[in-house]
Motif scaffolding. Structure first.
Motif, PDB file in Angstrom:
ATOM      1  N   PHE A  39       0.631  -1.221   0.092  1.00 29.97           N
ATOM      2  CA  PHE A  39       0.218   0.534  -0.185  1.00 29.97           C
ATOM      3  C   PHE A  39       0.912   1.216  -0.218  1.00 29.97           C
ATOM      4  O   PHE A  39       0.150   2.253  -0.545  1.00 29.97           O
ATOM      5  CB  PHE A  39      -0.875   0.283   1.485  1.00 29.97           C
ATOM      6  N   LEU A  40       2.120   1.457   0.523  1.00 35.95           N
ATOM      7  CA  LEU A  40       2.773   2.274   1.283  1.00 35.95           C
ATOM      8  C   LEU A  40       3.948   2.531  -0.064  1.00 35.95           C
ATOM      9  O   LEU A  40       5.123   3.224   0.118  1.00 35.95           O
ATOM     10  CB  LEU A  40       2.980   2.776   2.449  1.00 35.95           C
ATOM     11  N   SER A  41       4.549   1.387  -1.170  1.00 35.57           N
ATOM     12  CA  SER A  41       5.593   0.718  -1.062  1.00 35.57           C
ATOM     13  C   SER A  41       7.117   0.928   0.225  1.00 35.57           C
ATOM     14  O   SER A  41       8.107   1.919  -0.233  1.00 35.57           O
ATOM     15  CB  SER A  41       5.918   2.443  -2.380  1.00 35.57           C
ATOM     16  N   ALA A  42       6.617   0.901   1.260  1.00 40.75           N
ATOM     17  CA  ALA A  42       7.895   0.500   2.151  1.00 40.75           C
ATOM     18  C   ALA A  42       8.059   2.156   1.758  1.00 40.75           C
ATOM     19  O   ALA A  42       9.026   2.217   3.028  1.00 40.75           O
ATOM     20  CB  ALA A  42       8.704  -0.423   1.957  1.00 40.75           C
ATOM     21  N   ARG A  43       7.716   3.388   1.720  1.00 40.99           N
ATOM     22  CA  ARG A  43       8.377   4.660   2.505  1.00 40.99           C
ATOM     23  C   ARG A  43       9.703   4.488   1.090  1.00 40.99           C
ATOM     24  O   ARG A  43      10.793   4.431   2.098  1.00 40.99           O
ATOM     25  CB  ARG A  43       8.174   4.908   3.564  1.00 40.99           C
ATOM     26  N   SER A  44       9.962   3.742  -0.012  1.00 44.22           N
ATOM     27  CA  SER A  44      11.159   3.610  -0.072  1.00 44.22           C
ATOM     28  C   SER A  44      11.890   4.130  -1.225  1.00 44.22           C
ATOM     29  O   SER A  44      12.544   4.444  -2.483  1.00 44.22           O
ATOM     30  CB  SER A  44      11.074   2.694  -0.086  1.00 44.22           C
ATOM     31  N   ILE A  45      10.749   5.236  -2.102  1.00 40.39           N
ATOM     32  CA  ILE A  45      10.432   5.538  -3.392  1.00 40.39           C
ATOM     33  C   ILE A  45      11.808   6.804  -3.232  1.00 40.39           C
ATOM     34  O   ILE A  45      11.197   8.181  -2.541  1.00 40.39           O
ATOM     35  CB  ILE A  45       9.342   5.745  -3.566  1.00 40.39           C
ATOM     36  N   PRO A  46      12.605   7.273  -4.209  1.00 42.53           N
ATOM     37  CA  PRO A  46      13.515   8.354  -4.429  1.00 42.53           C
ATOM     38  C   PRO A  46      12.334   9.349  -4.874  1.00 42.53           C
ATOM     39  O   PRO A  46      11.465   8.906  -6.025  1.00 42.53           O
ATOM     40  CB  PRO A  46      14.341   7.594  -5.062  1.00 42.53           C
ATOM     41  N   ALA A  47      13.412  10.658  -4.763  1.00 37.97           N
ATOM     42  CA  ALA A  47      12.528  12.130  -4.958  1.00 37.97           C
ATOM     43  C   ALA A  47      12.143  11.982  -6.233  1.00 37.97           C
ATOM     44  O   ALA A  47      11.463  11.946  -6.815  1.00 37.97           O
ATOM     45  CB  ALA A  47      13.318  13.167  -4.209  1.00 37.97           C
ATOM     46  N   TRP A  48      13.135  11.434  -7.369  1.00 37.23           N
ATOM     47  CA  TRP A  48      12.857  11.893  -8.592  1.00 37.23           C
ATOM     48  C   TRP A  48      11.350  11.030  -9.564  1.00 37.23           C
ATOM     49  O   TRP A  48      10.887  11.328  -9.810  1.00 37.23           O
ATOM     50  CB  TRP A  48      14.072  11.895  -9.651  1.00 37.23           C
ATOM     51  N   ILE A  49      11.257  10.036  -8.462  1.00 35.35           N
ATOM     52  CA  ILE A  49      10.490   8.214  -8.994  1.00 35.35           C
ATOM     53  C   ILE A  49       9.584   9.093  -9.153  1.00 35.35           C
ATOM     54  O   ILE A  49       8.393   8.879  -9.383  1.00 35.35           O
ATOM     55  CB  ILE A  49      11.157   7.413  -8.990  1.00 35.35           C
ATOM     56  N   ALA A  50       9.410   9.534  -7.427  1.00 32.40           N
ATOM     57  CA  ALA A  50       8.334   9.918  -7.128  1.00 32.40           C
ATOM     58  C   ALA A  50       7.316  11.636  -7.621  1.00 32.40           C
ATOM     59  O   ALA A  50       6.241  11.220  -7.624  1.00 32.40           O
ATOM     60  CB  ALA A  50       8.004   9.992  -5.130  1.00 32.40           C
ATOM     61  N   GLY A  51       8.145  11.882  -8.067  1.00 34.43           N
ATOM     62  CA  GLY A  51       7.751  13.914  -8.252  1.00 34.43           C
ATOM     63  C   GLY A  51       7.215  12.917 -10.624  1.00 34.43           C
ATOM     64  O   GLY A  51       6.757  13.590 -10.003  1.00 34.43           O
ATOM     65  N   LEU A  52       8.602  12.016 -10.695  1.00 33.34           N
ATOM     66  CA  LEU A  52       7.299  11.454 -12.241  1.00 33.34           C
ATOM     67  C   LEU A  52       5.513  11.239 -11.857  1.00 33.34           C
ATOM     68  O   LEU A  52       4.931  11.692 -12.851  1.00 33.34           O
ATOM     69  CB  LEU A  52       8.741  11.438 -12.444  1.00 33.34           C
ATOM     70  N   ALA A  53       6.408  10.629 -11.270  1.00 31.40           N
ATOM     71  CA  ALA A  53       4.692   9.401 -10.721  1.00 31.40           C
ATOM     72  C   ALA A  53       3.510  10.625  -9.909  1.00 31.40           C
ATOM     73  O   ALA A  53       2.696  10.446 -10.880  1.00 31.40           O
ATOM     74  CB  ALA A  53       4.924   8.888 -10.024  1.00 31.40           C
ATOM     75  N   PHE A  54       4.433  11.450  -9.845  1.00 27.21           N
ATOM     76  CA  PHE A  54       3.261  11.948  -8.991  1.00 27.21           C
ATOM     77  C   PHE A  54       2.235  13.558  -9.829  1.00 27.21           C
ATOM     78  O   PHE A  54       1.429  13.649 -10.232  1.00 27.21           O
ATOM     79  CB  PHE A  54       4.006  13.586  -8.486  1.00 27.21           C
ATOM     80  N   ILE A  55       3.219  13.290 -11.862  1.00 29.62           N
ATOM     81  CA  ILE A  55       2.075  14.074 -12.615  1.00 29.62           C
ATOM     82  C   ILE A  55       2.143  13.480 -13.282  1.00 29.62           C
ATOM     83  O   ILE A  55       0.765  13.370 -14.018  1.00 29.62           O
ATOM     84  CB  ILE A  55       3.052  15.401 -13.040  1.00 29.62           C
ATOM     85  N   SER A  56       2.631  11.623 -13.198  1.00 25.98           N
ATOM     86  CA  SER A  56       2.010  10.686 -14.337  1.00 25.98           C
ATOM     87  C   SER A  56       0.656  10.557 -13.758  1.00 25.98           C
ATOM     88  O   SER A  56      -0.387  10.209 -14.553  1.00 25.98           O
ATOM     89  CB  SER A  56       2.822   9.723 -14.151  1.00 25.98           C
ATOM     90  N   ALA A  57       0.349   9.712 -13.028  1.00 24.86           N
ATOM     91  CA  ALA A  57      -1.321   9.491 -11.925  1.00 24.86           C
ATOM     92  C   ALA A  57      -2.132  10.529 -13.029  1.00 24.86           C
ATOM     93  O   ALA A  57      -3.326  10.355 -12.783  1.00 24.86           O
ATOM     94  CB  ALA A  57      -1.072   9.351 -10.718  1.00 24.86           C
ATOM     95  N   ASN A  58      -2.194  12.010 -12.412  1.00 23.34           N
ATOM     96  CA  ASN A  58      -2.784  13.161 -13.297  1.00 23.34           C
ATOM     97  C   ASN A  58      -2.673  12.876 -14.415  1.00 23.34           C
ATOM     98  O   ASN A  58      -3.835  13.680 -14.943  1.00 23.34           O
ATOM     99  CB  ASN A  58      -2.752  13.835 -12.112  1.00 23.34           C
TER     100      ASN A  58
END
Lengths: 569, 71
Positions: A39-58
Motif C-alpha cells: 500500500f505504501l511502497s514501504a516509504r522507499s521511493i526516491p524523490a525523482w521517481i515519486a515526482g514523475l509518478a506524481f504528475i503521471s498519475a494525474n
C-alpha cells in the motif's frame, strides 16, 4: 472520420510496451511481503521517481485528450490550468503541507483527517474519495475504449477487457510500487511519443509566429479580438471578451486558488505518491520536482490543439471531424497523430495514448485500495486483524476496484452526461475540502465538529449555487438551474465551475470557523503536534545543498511560472 | 532501491528505438508514406533518439549498480 490503419510494426510496438509493463510487475512481486510494501511502497521511493509518478498519475485520459481539446477550443488561455493552477499549488503542497502529511505518518489523506479532526470527518472524506476514484478509473477506461473504437475500429468490450486485465495484473503483482514505476515509464513514453508531433506540426504551420497569425484569423472568425487564441491574460478584463468566458478574478481565485489547491493539496491520488517517498526531504521535493515538467506540458498538450484548429480553418473545416455543426475538439490529439505520423511512429503515439489512460486508471485503483482497506475496512468493518489479513484484503480490493471501474465504464456508455456529472462532483467535494485542510493545518482551534459540518455546508453551498445558475445556452439539468429560478447566467460552463468552487470554499471556510468557535476543542496541543503548523518544529534545510531545499526549488518553479505567464501575456 | 527503474525503462526504449530504426531503414524509399511527416523519415530519426535515451538510462542504472551504497 477516417479510420487510422495500423500496421504490424505498430502492433509490435504496443506489445513491447505491454511486455515491459507486466515485466516490471513480475520483477517487483518478490518484494511485496507486507501491507506497507503493497500500500505504501514501504516509504522507499526516491524523490525523482515519486515526482514523475506524481504528475503521471494525474496525466490520464482527461488530461491528454481534454487539454488538447481545450487548446483547440479556447486557445492558450488553457495554460491557466498549469501556470496559475497547478504550479503554485504544487509548490505550496511541497513546502508547507508535506511536513504534516509525511511527518504524521498517516497512511492516507483521510487518515490525516482522523488524526487532526475526528472519525466522522475521515469517514466522509474516505467514502466520497473512494466513490470518485472508482468513477474516474471507469471513465478513463471508457474514454480509451471509445476512442480506440472510433479511431481504429477496435471492439469496445475487448479494449475494456485488455486495459482492465493489464492494470489488474501489474497492480496485483507489485502494488503501489508497480503503479509508481509504471507511471514513470508512462511519463517518458508520453513525452517521447508526443514531442515529435509538436515539432512536425510547428514546422508544418511555419513556426510560432505563423501559427499566431493563422490563429488570429480563427479568433476574428469567431468574433473575438485577434490575439485571444494566443494571449493568456490580455483579454481577461471581462468574461465576454475571450472564448473561455472567464474574467481574471475567476481565474485567479476560482481556478488558481480554490480548485487547484483543492486538487493538488488534498487529492489522495497524487498525495499518495509523495507519501511513498523515502524521506521527509524527498516527500517535500516530490511535488516540486513534478512541477518542472508540469510547467512545460502546455507545449506538449495544448500546442497540438492550437495547431489542429489552425489546420481546421486552413482546410476550411476538413481537418477535425464535425459534430452538431461544431468541430469535435476531443479528436484534436488523435487526428494530429493520424495526420503527421506514418506507420511505426503511429504505433509509438498510440502506445503513449494508451499509457496515459492506463496511468490514470492505475493511479485511481491504488488510491482506492489504500483508502478502502485502511480507512473503511480496517476502521469500520474489521479492525484489529493481522497485517497479512489486510494485505489479502488489498489484493481482493484490487480486483473489486477494477470490476467496479468496468461497471462505471459501462454506465458511462448509457449516460452521456456522466462525464459532466463527475466534474461536478469533483467541484462539490474537492473545493470545500481545501478550506478544511487549510484551517486544520494552520489554525489549532478548528474542531472536528467544525470541520465536518463546514465540509457538509460547503458541499451544500456548491450544490445550491449550481442549482440556481446556468451557463448561457445550456438547458436546465446537469448544467445547473435544477432548483428552479435562475439567479445568474454565466457566459460559460468554465466560469460557472470556477464560481461554484469559490462559493463552496468560502462557505466551508466561514462555517468551519464559526462552528469551531462554538464547539469545544477535543484535541490538546500535545496531540496536535506534527499536525498543525504552529505546533510542529520547523525543518531546517540550511545544511543541505540548495538544489535539495524545498523553499529554493519552490522559488524556482514559481519564477518559471511567472516568466511563462509574462511571455504569453 | 531494490529494482532500478532506469534498467527496464532504458531497455524498453532501446528495443522501441531499434524497431523504429529497422522499420525506418526498410521503408526509407517509400516517399509516399513519409509525406505524412513532411518528407522526414521520422521513424529512423526518432528511433535513433529513443535508442540513445534508452541506452543512457541503462548506463546510469549500471553505474548505480556497480557502486552500491557508495554515497
Amino acid at each position: 472520420m477516417p479510420r487510422i490503419e495500423l500496421h504490424a510494426v505498430d502492433y509490435l510496438i504496443l506489445s513491447v510496451y505491454f511486455l515491459f509493463v507486466l515485466g516490471i510487475g513480475f520483477a517487483l512481486k518478490r518484494y511485496m511481503k507486507t501491507g506497507a510494501d503493497f500500500f505504501l511502497s514501504a516509504r522507499s521511493i526516491p524523490a525523482w521517481i515519486a515526482g514523475l509518478a506524481f504528475i503521471s498519475a494525474n496525466l490520464g485520459a482527461q488530461e491528454v485528450i481534454g487539454m488538447s481539446a481545450s487548446g483547440a477550443k479556447y486557445g492558450i488561455m488553457t495554460s491557466h490550468f498549469y501556470w496559475v493552477g497547478a504550479i503554485p499549488a504544487m509548490a505550496f503542497v511541497g513546502i508547507f503541507m508535506m511536513p504534516f502529511y509525511y511527518g504524521s505518518k498517516a497512511r492516507s489523506v483521510p487518515e490525516y483527517l482522523k488524526m487532526r479532526y475526528d472519525e466522522k470527518t475521515r469517514g466522509f472524506n474516505a467514502i466520497s474519495f473512494a466513490v470518485m476514484t472508482v468513477f474516474s478509473s471507469g471513465i478513463s477506461m471508457y474514454a480509451l475504449a471509445k476512442l480506440f473504437e472510433i479511431l481504429l475500429g477496435w471492439n469496445f468490450h475487448l479494449s475494456v477487457l485488455i486495459s482492465a486485465v493489464i492494470v489488474l495484473a501489474y497492480i496485483s503483482l507489485g502494488g503501489l510500487t508497480s503503479a509508481i514505476y509504471n507511471e514513470v515509464l508512462q511519463f517518458f513514453l508520453i513525452v517521447l511519443g508526443f514531442l515529435p508531433l509538436v515539432l512536425l506540426g510547428l514546422r508544418d504551420v511555419g513556426g510560432w509566429h505563423e501559427l499566431t497569425r493563422k490563429l488570429s484569423e480563427v479568433a476574428v472568425g469567431n468574433g473575438f479580438a485577434p490575439g485571444t487564441m494566443t494571449q493568456s491574460w490580455a483579454h481577461t478584463g471581462s468574461a465576454a471578451s475571450n472564448p473561455m468566458g472567464v474574467e481574471w478574478f475567476g481565474v485567479v481565485f476560482g481556478l488558481g486558488f480554490v480548485l487547484s489547491f483543492g486538487y493538488w493539496c488534498t487529492d489522495f491520488l497524487v498525495v499518495q505518491r509523495a507519501m511513498a517517498a523515502n524521506s521527509m526531504s524527498a516527500a517535500r521535493r516530490t511535488p516540486l520536482i513534478a512541477a518542472i515538467p508540469k510547467m512545460l506540458f502546455p507545449f506538449l498538450l495544448i500546442l497540438p490543439g492550437l495547431i489542429a484548429i489552425s489546420m481546421h480553418y486552413q482546410t476550411k473545416g476538413a481537418f477535425l471531424p464535425m459534430e452538431h455543426g461544431q468541430p469535435n475538439y476531443n479528436m484534436a490529439m488523435p487526428v494530429m497523430l493520424g495526420h503527421y505520423y506514418p506507420a511505426g511512429m503511429l504505433g509509438l503515439g498510440l502506445t503513449a495514448l494508451m499509457a496515459s489512460f492506463m496511468s490514470g486508471m492505475a493511479g485511481n485503483v491504488t488510491a482506492f485500495n489504500t483508502v478502502w482497506t485502511y480507512d473503511i475496512y480496517q476502521s469500520y468493518i474489521r479492525p484489529g486483524q493481522s497485517d497479512k489479513h489486510y494485505l489479502a484484503v488489498g489484493h481482493i480490493t484490487t480486483v473489486v476496484g477494477i470490476l467496479l471501474s468496468i461497471a462505471c465504464a459501462y454506465a458511462a456508455t448509457q449516460f452521456n452526461n456522466i462525464l459532466d456529472f463527475l466534474q461536478l462532483v469533483f467541484a462539490f467535494v474537492n473545493a470545500p475540502l481545501f478550506a478544511t485542510f487549510m484551517l486544520g493545518m494552520f489554525w489549532r482551534r478548528s474542531t472536528g465538529h467544525g470541520a465536518f459540518w463546514g465540509l457538509l455546508s460547503g458541499t451544500a453551498a456548491a450544490a445550491i449555487h449550481h442549482g440556481l445558475t446556468l451557463p448561457v445556452g445550456a438547458v436546465t439539468g446537469i448544467h445547473g438551474g435544477w432548483l428552479g429560478p435562475i439567479v445568474h447566467q454565466y457566459p460559460s460552463d468554465m466560469a460557472q465551475n470556477f464560481w461554484t468552487a469559490i462559493f463552496a470554499w468560502t462557505v466551508c471556510f466561514t462555517a468551519t470557523i464559526v462552528i469551531s468557535l462554538a464547539t469545544t476543542r477535543k484535541k490538546t496541543d500535545e496531540e496536535l503536534k506534527g499536525l498543525v503548523y504552529a505546533l510542529t518544529p520547523k525543518i531546517k534545510d540550511s545544511d543541505v545543498p540548495w538544489h535539495k531545499q524545498p523553499a529554493m526549488l519552490g522559488l524556482i518553479v514559481i519564477a518559471g511560472a511567472v516568466i511563462l505567464n509574462v511571455i504569453f501575456w | 532501491m531494490k529494482l532500478d527503474i532506469r534498467m527496464p525503462m532504458g531497455l524498453m526504449f532501446v528495443v522501441l528505438g531499434l524497431i523504429l530504426i529497422v522499420y525506418g531503414v526498410m521503408t526509407s524509399s517509400d516517399s509516399e508514406m513519409y509525406k505524412h511527416s513532411l518528407n522526414t523519415n521520422i521513424n529512423l530519426l526518432w528511433g535513433l533518439v529513443l535508442f540513445f535515451i534508452g541506452a543512457f538510462m541503462v548506463v546510469l542504472a549500471r553505474r548505480a549498480m556497480r557502486a552500491p551504497e557508495a554515497k
